[in-house]
Design a protein around this motif. Structure first.
Motif, PDB file in Angstrom:
ATOM      1  N   THR A 157       0.852  -1.186   0.000  1.00  0.00           N
ATOM      2  CA  THR A 157       0.000   0.000   0.000  1.00  0.00           C
ATOM      3  C   THR A 157       0.893   1.243   0.000  1.00  0.00           C
ATOM      4  N   ALA A 158       0.377   2.331  -0.557  1.00  0.00           N
ATOM      5  CA  ALA A 158       1.115   3.590  -0.578  1.00  0.00           C
ATOM      6  C   ALA A 158       0.128   4.742  -0.485  1.00  0.00           C
ATOM      7  N   THR A 159       0.494   5.771   0.247  1.00  0.00           N
ATOM      8  CA  THR A 159      -0.353   6.947   0.389  1.00  0.00           C
ATOM      9  C   THR A 159      -0.093   7.924  -0.754  1.00  0.00           C
ATOM     10  N   VAL A 160      -1.152   8.363  -1.408  1.00  0.00           N
ATOM     11  CA  VAL A 160      -1.055   9.303  -2.520  1.00  0.00           C
ATOM     12  C   VAL A 160      -1.430  10.711  -2.062  1.00  0.00           C
ATOM     13  N   VAL A 161      -2.509  10.818  -1.283  1.00  0.00           N
ATOM     14  CA  VAL A 161      -2.953  12.092  -0.716  1.00  0.00           C
ATOM     15  C   VAL A 161      -3.156  11.901   0.776  1.00  0.00           C
ATOM     16  N   LEU A 162      -2.527  12.777   1.571  1.00  0.00           N
ATOM     17  CA  LEU A 162      -2.650  12.696   3.021  1.00  0.00           C
ATOM     18  C   LEU A 162      -4.011  13.209   3.480  1.00  0.00           C
ATOM     19  N   GLU A 163      -4.513  12.609   4.532  1.00  0.00           N
ATOM     20  CA  GLU A 163      -5.779  13.051   5.102  1.00  0.00           C
ATOM     21  C   GLU A 163      -5.605  14.362   5.851  1.00  0.00           C
ATOM     22  N   ILE A 164      -6.562  15.251   5.679  1.00  0.00           N
ATOM     23  CA  ILE A 164      -6.683  16.455   6.491  1.00  0.00           C
ATOM     24  C   ILE A 164      -8.061  16.365   7.139  1.00  0.00           C
ATOM     25  N   PRO A 165      -8.130  15.975   8.407  1.00  0.00           N
ATOM     26  CA  PRO A 165      -9.434  15.738   9.050  1.00  0.00           C
ATOM     27  C   PRO A 165     -10.403  16.899   8.859  1.00  0.00           C
ATOM     28  N   GLY A 166     -11.607  16.558   8.446  1.00  0.00           N
ATOM     29  CA  GLY A 166     -12.646  17.551   8.234  1.00  0.00           C
ATOM     30  C   GLY A 166     -12.523  18.321   6.941  1.00  0.00           C
ATOM     31  N   ARG A 167     -11.489  18.008   6.128  1.00  0.00           N
ATOM     32  CA  ARG A 167     -11.277  18.771   4.890  1.00  0.00           C
ATOM     33  C   ARG A 167     -10.968  17.871   3.702  1.00  0.00           C
ATOM     34  N   VAL A 168      -9.974  16.999   3.820  1.00  0.00           N
ATOM     35  CA  VAL A 168      -9.530  16.173   2.699  1.00  0.00           C
ATOM     36  C   VAL A 168      -9.507  14.701   3.091  1.00  0.00           C
ATOM     37  N   CYS A 169     -10.149  13.871   2.272  1.00  0.00           N
ATOM     38  CA  CYS A 169     -10.099  12.422   2.475  1.00  0.00           C
ATOM     39  C   CYS A 169      -8.797  11.872   1.895  1.00  0.00           C
ATOM     40  N   PRO A 170      -8.183  10.890   2.551  1.00  0.00           N
ATOM     41  CA  PRO A 170      -6.932  10.345   2.028  1.00  0.00           C
ATOM     42  C   PRO A 170      -7.155   9.521   0.768  1.00  0.00           C
ATOM     43  N   VAL A 171      -6.098   9.398  -0.022  1.00  0.00           N
ATOM     44  CA  VAL A 171      -6.102   8.561  -1.213  1.00  0.00           C
ATOM     45  C   VAL A 171      -4.932   7.592  -1.098  1.00  0.00           C
ATOM     46  N   SER A 172      -5.198   6.314  -1.321  1.00  0.00           N
ATOM     47  CA  SER A 172      -4.153   5.297  -1.222  1.00  0.00           C
ATOM     48  C   SER A 172      -4.146   4.412  -2.454  1.00  0.00           C
ATOM     49  N   THR A 173      -2.965   3.905  -2.771  1.00  0.00           N
ATOM     50  CA  THR A 173      -2.825   2.916  -3.837  1.00  0.00           C
ATOM     51  C   THR A 173      -2.611   1.553  -3.225  1.00  0.00           C
ATOM     52  N   PHE A 174      -3.440   0.593  -3.631  1.00  0.00           N
ATOM     53  CA  PHE A 174      -3.347  -0.791  -3.168  1.00  0.00           C
ATOM     54  C   PHE A 174      -2.794  -1.637  -4.308  1.00  0.00           C
ATOM     55  N   LYS A 177      -9.954   6.628  -3.247  1.00  0.00           N
ATOM     56  CA  LYS A 177     -10.219   7.689  -2.276  1.00  0.00           C
ATOM     57  C   LYS A 177     -10.976   7.071  -1.109  1.00  0.00           C
ATOM     58  N   LEU A 178     -10.440   7.211   0.087  1.00  0.00           N
ATOM     59  CA  LEU A 178     -10.970   6.500   1.251  1.00  0.00           C
ATOM     60  C   LEU A 178     -11.962   7.379   2.009  1.00  0.00           C
ATOM     61  N   TYR A 179     -13.168   7.434   1.483  1.00  0.00           N
ATOM     62  CA  TYR A 179     -14.221   8.195   2.153  1.00  0.00           C
ATOM     63  C   TYR A 179     -14.577   7.518   3.478  1.00  0.00           C
ATOM     64  N   PRO A 180     -14.845   8.286   4.536  1.00  0.00           N
ATOM     65  CA  PRO A 180     -15.131   7.682   5.841  1.00  0.00           C
ATOM     66  C   PRO A 180     -16.382   6.813   5.848  1.00  0.00           C
ATOM     67  N   GLY A 236     -17.437   5.167   3.085  1.00  0.00           N
ATOM     68  CA  GLY A 236     -17.373   4.262   1.944  1.00  0.00           C
ATOM     69  C   GLY A 236     -17.237   2.811   2.389  1.00  0.00           C
ATOM     70  N   GLN A 237     -18.195   1.975   1.996  1.00  0.00           N
ATOM     71  CA  GLN A 237     -18.179   0.578   2.425  1.00  0.00           C
ATOM     72  C   GLN A 237     -16.944  -0.149   1.922  1.00  0.00           C
ATOM     73  N   ASN A 238     -16.673  -0.044   0.630  1.00  0.00           N
ATOM     74  CA  ASN A 238     -15.491  -0.711   0.080  1.00  0.00           C
ATOM     75  C   ASN A 238     -14.208  -0.124   0.644  1.00  0.00           C
ATOM     76  N   ALA A 239     -14.171   1.206   0.790  1.00  0.00           N
ATOM     77  CA  ALA A 239     -12.976   1.865   1.317  1.00  0.00           C
ATOM     78  C   ALA A 239     -12.638   1.355   2.706  1.00  0.00           C
ATOM     79  N   ASN A 240     -13.645   1.238   3.547  1.00  0.00           N
ATOM     80  CA  ASN A 240     -13.403   0.775   4.913  1.00  0.00           C
ATOM     81  C   ASN A 240     -12.958  -0.678   4.944  1.00  0.00           C
ATOM     82  N   MET A 241     -13.453  -1.488   4.012  1.00  0.00           N
ATOM     83  CA  MET A 241     -13.023  -2.883   3.952  1.00  0.00           C
ATOM     84  C   MET A 241     -11.593  -2.982   3.430  1.00  0.00           C
ATOM     85  N   LEU A 242     -11.252  -2.149   2.440  1.00  0.00           N
ATOM     86  CA  LEU A 242      -9.887  -2.159   1.909  1.00  0.00           C
ATOM     87  C   LEU A 242      -8.887  -1.735   2.980  1.00  0.00           C
TER      88      LEU A 242
END
Length: 309
Positions: free
Chosen positions: A50-67, A123-126, A128-134
């Motif tokens: 896994t690798a982080t593409v976009v860092l999370e900014i709580p309340g502003r930006v959802c993180p993006v990760s590559t699996f 994009k790991l939306y809080p 998001g069902q698939n996002a949370n499982m991933l």
């Protein structure tokens, strides 16, 4: 997704498509099909990085990760022969919950260049069902299933390609743009996000804009950026894509396909190719983009860049 879970403990590399109420395609196992094919069922793929593409900014930006997944059973398979990123091919990831229920979602892979491996950028939306499982998958231990490609497309010829990416839709737009530029076709990306920090692949997009400035440009639009207009770069805009006028001003489009109308009265210009468009994002955003384009005379039926085979 734990391998010791009863439903996955004895999983093979390929299983039949699950009997999910939303799965419309239920085809039998077909050994004669190519290695990666929906007709073979679901292919087991183990998470290896896994690798982080976009860092999370709580309340502003959802993180993006590559699996990064390894397609089990096919270590030498050249996935690029089956999945054509430059034509917007998508695959479906299937995940099984703890209670045995299946969930699935379509994704545009972001890299198929390594044998037997595939990258999916999410994009790991809080909520998001698939996002949370991933996010719960453990590297080297857990697996998912995948099938595809689905809805294979062809790219139609054009004089200029205008690509509109909403948020994580850039994962599909970016490889299409790279191939267009490689083929010598003038290409413009309008990349729409809420904030500057949401942008993925900024370095790559800006580098391509510098290196291929005669063929490629990228425009950024932010719908919630609260900085003053004076702080925006020349290719950045603050606002929303909510009217044809906005789209026309940002992209510099001619209204109502004037060049094409002229071609009907000029024999020498009958072979002029039309501009074509591609909009990728949520269904409401894509619908809004095409409504704006239609108001300018560019209907989806006649001007979409990628069309299903």
């Amino acid at each position: 997704m734990n391998p010791s879970h009863p439903a996955t403990k004895n999983a093979s590399n390929i299983i039949p498509l699950p009997k999910h109420p939303k799965v419309l395609l239920k085809l039998p196992f077909a050994p004669s099909e190519s290695a990666l094919s929906p007709k073979r069922g679901l292919h087991k793929a183990t998470l290896i990085k896994t690798a982080t593409v976009v860092l999370e900014i709580p309340g502003r930006v959802c993180p993006v990760s590559t699996f990064t997944f390894r397609l089990d059973g096919y270590p030498a398979l050249n996935l690029a022969d089956h999945i054509h990123l430059d034509r917007g091919d998508t695959i479906k990831l299937y995940l099984q919950g703890e209670k045995g229920s299946w969930t699935f979602k379509s994704y545009s892979p972001t890299d198929t260049s390594r044998p037997g491996e595939i990258d999916i950028t999410v994009k790991l939306y809080p909520d998001g069902q698939n996002a949370n499982m991933l996010k719960t998958l453990k590297v080297g231990q857990d697996h998912i299933y995948m099938a595809g490609p689905w809805k294979c497309k062809q790219r139609l010829p054009c004089s200029h390609a205008y690509l509109i990416a909403f948020g994580i839709g850039i994962t599909e737009i970016y490889p299409v743009a790279k191939q267009l530029v490689k083929d010598g076709i003038p290409t413009t990306i309008l990349y729409i996000n809420r904030y500057r920090e949401d942008v993925c692949y900024r370095n790559e997009l800006d580098e391509m804009s510098r290196d291929k400035k005669l063929l490629f440009r990228v425009m950024y639009m932010y719908s919630r950026e609260d900085d003053g207009v004076s702080s925006l770069a020349s290719n950045e805009f603050s606002g929303r894509l909510d009217s044809a006028t906005i789209l026309q001003e940002v992209l510099g489009l001619k209204e109502s396909g004037a060049d094409e109308k002229a071609s009907t009265t000029s024999t020498s210009s009958k072979n002029l190719l039309p501009p074509r468009f591609l909009a990728i994002g949520s269904k409401p955003m894509m619908r809004k983009a095409w409504n704006c384009l239609d108001d300018l005379g560019y209907s989806r039926s006649q001007h979409e860049l990628l069309q299903s085979l």
